[in-house]
Design a protein around this motif. Structure first.
Motif, PDB file in Angstrom:
ATOM      1  N   MET A   1      -5.556 -62.350  38.998  1.00  0.00           N
ATOM      2  CA  MET A   1      -6.279 -61.356  38.078  1.00  0.00           C
ATOM      3  C   MET A   1      -5.579 -60.505  37.338  1.00  0.00           C
ATOM      4  SD  MET A   1      -9.941 -60.289  39.170  1.00  0.00           S
ATOM      5  CE  MET A   1     -10.223 -58.700  38.693  1.00  0.00           C
ATOM      6  N   ARG A   2      -5.801 -60.126  36.218  1.00  0.00           N
ATOM      7  CA  ARG A   2      -5.093 -59.034  35.516  1.00  0.00           C
ATOM      8  C   ARG A   2      -6.151 -57.845  35.478  1.00  0.00           C
ATOM      9  NH1 ARG A   2      -1.278 -60.796  30.656  1.00  0.00           N
ATOM     10  NH2 ARG A   2      -0.991 -58.925  30.913  1.00  0.00           N
ATOM     11  N   HIS A   3      -5.243 -56.533  35.714  1.00  0.00           N
ATOM     12  CA  HIS A   3      -6.167 -55.430  35.685  1.00  0.00           C
ATOM     13  C   HIS A   3      -5.925 -54.975  33.998  1.00  0.00           C
ATOM     14  CE1 HIS A   3      -6.455 -54.935  39.905  1.00  0.00           C
ATOM     15  NE2 HIS A   3      -4.840 -55.195  39.895  1.00  0.00           N
ATOM     16  N   GLY A   4      -6.959 -54.130  33.686  1.00  0.00           N
ATOM     17  CA  GLY A   4      -7.231 -53.616  32.303  1.00  0.00           C
ATOM     18  C   GLY A   4      -5.861 -53.057  31.647  1.00  0.00           C
ATOM     19  N   ARG A   5      -5.374 -52.446  32.477  1.00  0.00           N
ATOM     20  CA  ARG A   5      -4.259 -51.526  32.231  1.00  0.00           C
ATOM     21  C   ARG A   5      -2.875 -52.455  31.646  1.00  0.00           C
ATOM     22  NH1 ARG A   5      -1.813 -48.440  36.686  1.00  0.00           N
ATOM     23  NH2 ARG A   5      -4.084 -48.604  37.451  1.00  0.00           N
ATOM     24  N   GLU A   6      -2.790 -53.595  32.353  1.00  0.00           N
ATOM     25  CA  GLU A   6      -1.628 -54.400  32.066  1.00  0.00           C
ATOM     26  C   GLU A   6      -1.964 -55.231  30.971  1.00  0.00           C
ATOM     27  OE1 GLU A   6      -1.522 -57.143  35.529  1.00  0.00           O
ATOM     28  OE2 GLU A   6      -0.654 -55.714  36.770  1.00  0.00           O
ATOM     29  N   ASP A   7      -3.459 -55.370  30.652  1.00  0.00           N
ATOM     30  CA  ASP A   7      -3.873 -56.205  29.491  1.00  0.00           C
ATOM     31  C   ASP A   7      -3.404 -55.265  28.332  1.00  0.00           C
ATOM     32  OD1 ASP A   7      -4.697 -58.515  30.616  1.00  0.00           O
ATOM     33  OD2 ASP A   7      -6.750 -57.684  30.713  1.00  0.00           O
ATOM     34  N   ALA A   8      -3.625 -53.963  28.453  1.00  0.00           N
ATOM     35  CA  ALA A   8      -3.386 -53.045  27.541  1.00  0.00           C
ATOM     36  C   ALA A   8      -1.697 -52.849  26.999  1.00  0.00           C
ATOM     37  CB  ALA A   8      -3.845 -51.603  27.639  1.00  0.00           C
ATOM     38  N   GLN A   9      -1.083 -53.071  28.076  1.00  0.00           N
ATOM     39  CA  GLN A   9       0.236 -52.809  27.968  1.00  0.00           C
ATOM     40  C   GLN A   9       0.884 -54.033  27.120  1.00  0.00           C
ATOM     41  OE1 GLN A   9       1.678 -52.689  32.155  1.00  0.00           O
ATOM     42  NE2 GLN A   9       1.579 -50.503  32.127  1.00  0.00           N
ATOM     43  N   ALA A  10       0.510 -55.446  27.491  1.00  0.00           N
ATOM     44  CA  ALA A  10       0.840 -56.604  26.760  1.00  0.00           C
ATOM     45  C   ALA A  10       0.392 -56.478  25.406  1.00  0.00           C
ATOM     46  CB  ALA A  10       0.038 -57.651  27.374  1.00  0.00           C
ATOM     47  N   GLU A  11      -1.029 -55.944  25.134  1.00  0.00           N
ATOM     48  CA  GLU A  11      -1.368 -55.706  23.685  1.00  0.00           C
ATOM     49  C   GLU A  11      -0.475 -54.824  22.886  1.00  0.00           C
ATOM     50  OE1 GLU A  11      -5.478 -54.123  21.907  1.00  0.00           O
ATOM     51  OE2 GLU A  11      -5.602 -55.430  23.457  1.00  0.00           O
ATOM     52  N   ASN A  12      -0.186 -53.675  23.550  1.00  0.00           N
ATOM     53  CA  ASN A  12       0.851 -52.815  23.030  1.00  0.00           C
ATOM     54  C   ASN A  12       2.380 -53.312  22.751  1.00  0.00           C
ATOM     55  OD1 ASN A  12      -1.126 -50.861  23.193  1.00  0.00           O
ATOM     56  ND2 ASN A  12      -0.319 -49.889  24.945  1.00  0.00           N
ATOM     57  N   VAL A  13       3.079 -54.099  23.561  1.00  0.00           N
ATOM     58  CA  VAL A  13       3.930 -54.623  23.397  1.00  0.00           C
ATOM     59  C   VAL A  13       4.143 -55.561  22.009  1.00  0.00           C
ATOM     60  CG1 VAL A  13       5.941 -55.993  24.197  1.00  0.00           C
ATOM     61  CG2 VAL A  13       5.024 -54.330  25.283  1.00  0.00           C
ATOM     62  N   GLY A  14       2.962 -56.492  21.937  1.00  0.00           N
ATOM     63  CA  GLY A  14       2.638 -57.414  21.212  1.00  0.00           C
ATOM     64  C   GLY A  14       2.637 -56.841  19.742  1.00  0.00           C
ATOM     65  N   TRP A  15       1.795 -55.577  19.562  1.00  0.00           N
ATOM     66  CA  TRP A  15       1.688 -54.626  18.496  1.00  0.00           C
ATOM     67  C   TRP A  15       2.992 -54.208  17.829  1.00  0.00           C
ATOM     68  CZ3 TRP A  15       2.980 -49.814  16.971  1.00  0.00           C
ATOM     69  CH2 TRP A  15       2.431 -49.314  16.322  1.00  0.00           C
ATOM     70  N   LEU A  16       3.989 -53.808  18.621  1.00  0.00           N
ATOM     71  CA  LEU A  16       5.227 -53.140  18.638  1.00  0.00           C
ATOM     72  C   LEU A  16       5.981 -54.474  17.950  1.00  0.00           C
ATOM     73  CD1 LEU A  16       7.340 -50.908  18.359  1.00  0.00           C
ATOM     74  CD2 LEU A  16       7.519 -51.290  20.722  1.00  0.00           C
ATOM     75  N   ARG A  17       5.975 -55.556  18.668  1.00  0.00           N
ATOM     76  CA  ARG A  17       6.876 -56.622  18.205  1.00  0.00           C
ATOM     77  C   ARG A  17       6.404 -57.014  16.757  1.00  0.00           C
ATOM     78  NH1 ARG A  17       6.502 -61.472  21.019  1.00  0.00           N
ATOM     79  NH2 ARG A  17       8.214 -62.296  19.658  1.00  0.00           N
ATOM     80  N   ARG A  18       5.194 -56.970  16.422  1.00  0.00           N
ATOM     81  CA  ARG A  18       4.589 -57.606  14.975  1.00  0.00           C
ATOM     82  C   ARG A  18       5.107 -56.505  13.911  1.00  0.00           C
ATOM     83  NH1 ARG A  18       0.413 -59.210  18.207  1.00  0.00           N
ATOM     84  NH2 ARG A  18      -0.916 -57.241  17.662  1.00  0.00           N
ATOM     85  N   MET A  19       4.915 -55.247  14.370  1.00  0.00           N
ATOM     86  CA  MET A  19       5.381 -54.084  13.487  1.00  0.00           C
ATOM     87  C   MET A  19       6.711 -54.123  13.044  1.00  0.00           C
ATOM     88  SD  MET A  19       2.738 -52.742  12.335  1.00  0.00           S
ATOM     89  CE  MET A  19       3.413 -51.262  11.448  1.00  0.00           C
ATOM     90  N   VAL A  20       7.745 -54.195  14.278  1.00  0.00           N
ATOM     91  CA  VAL A  20       9.301 -54.210  14.131  1.00  0.00           C
ATOM     92  C   VAL A  20       9.522 -55.529  13.430  1.00  0.00           C
ATOM     93  CG1 VAL A  20      11.346 -54.861  15.203  1.00  0.00           C
ATOM     94  CG2 VAL A  20       9.727 -53.203  16.074  1.00  0.00           C
ATOM     95  N   LEU A  21       8.965 -56.708  13.346  1.00  0.00           N
ATOM     96  CA  LEU A  21       9.038 -57.886  12.661  1.00  0.00           C
ATOM     97  C   LEU A  21       8.948 -57.628  11.249  1.00  0.00           C
ATOM     98  CD1 LEU A  21      10.179 -60.778  13.430  1.00  0.00           C
ATOM     99  CD2 LEU A  21       7.625 -61.457  13.597  1.00  0.00           C
ATOM    100  N   ALA A  22       7.521 -57.107  10.872  1.00  0.00           N
ATOM    101  CA  ALA A  22       7.125 -56.744   9.540  1.00  0.00           C
ATOM    102  C   ALA A  22       8.323 -55.776   8.835  1.00  0.00           C
ATOM    103  CB  ALA A  22       6.105 -56.088   9.514  1.00  0.00           C
TER     104      ALA A  22
END
Length: 57
Positions: A1-22
């Motif tokens: 089971m994942r905690h909310g903080r871990e979900d937010a961290q994964a979401e933030n890293v995903g956002w950063l990866r998409r921005m860098v790629l763009a």
């Protein structure tokens, strides 16, 4: 089971990866996208240049 903080961290890293790629896609160079990603991982100055471009994105 994942905690909310871990979900937010994964979401933030995903956002950063998409921005860098763009940003990398907008840079006109002979290097491949994969090559630019590798260079950013090796060269902190190049990474900083990319991150500064995101701020203006």
């Amino acid at each position: 089971m994942r905690h909310g903080r871990e979900d937010a961290q994964a979401e933030n890293v995903g956002w950063l990866r998409r921005m860098v790629l763009a940003v990398l896609k907008q840079i006109k160079t002979k290097s491949s996208l994969n090559g630019m990603r590798l260079k950013a991982g090796w060269d902190e100055a190049y990474m900083e240049e990319i991150l500064l471009k995101i701020k203006g994105f």
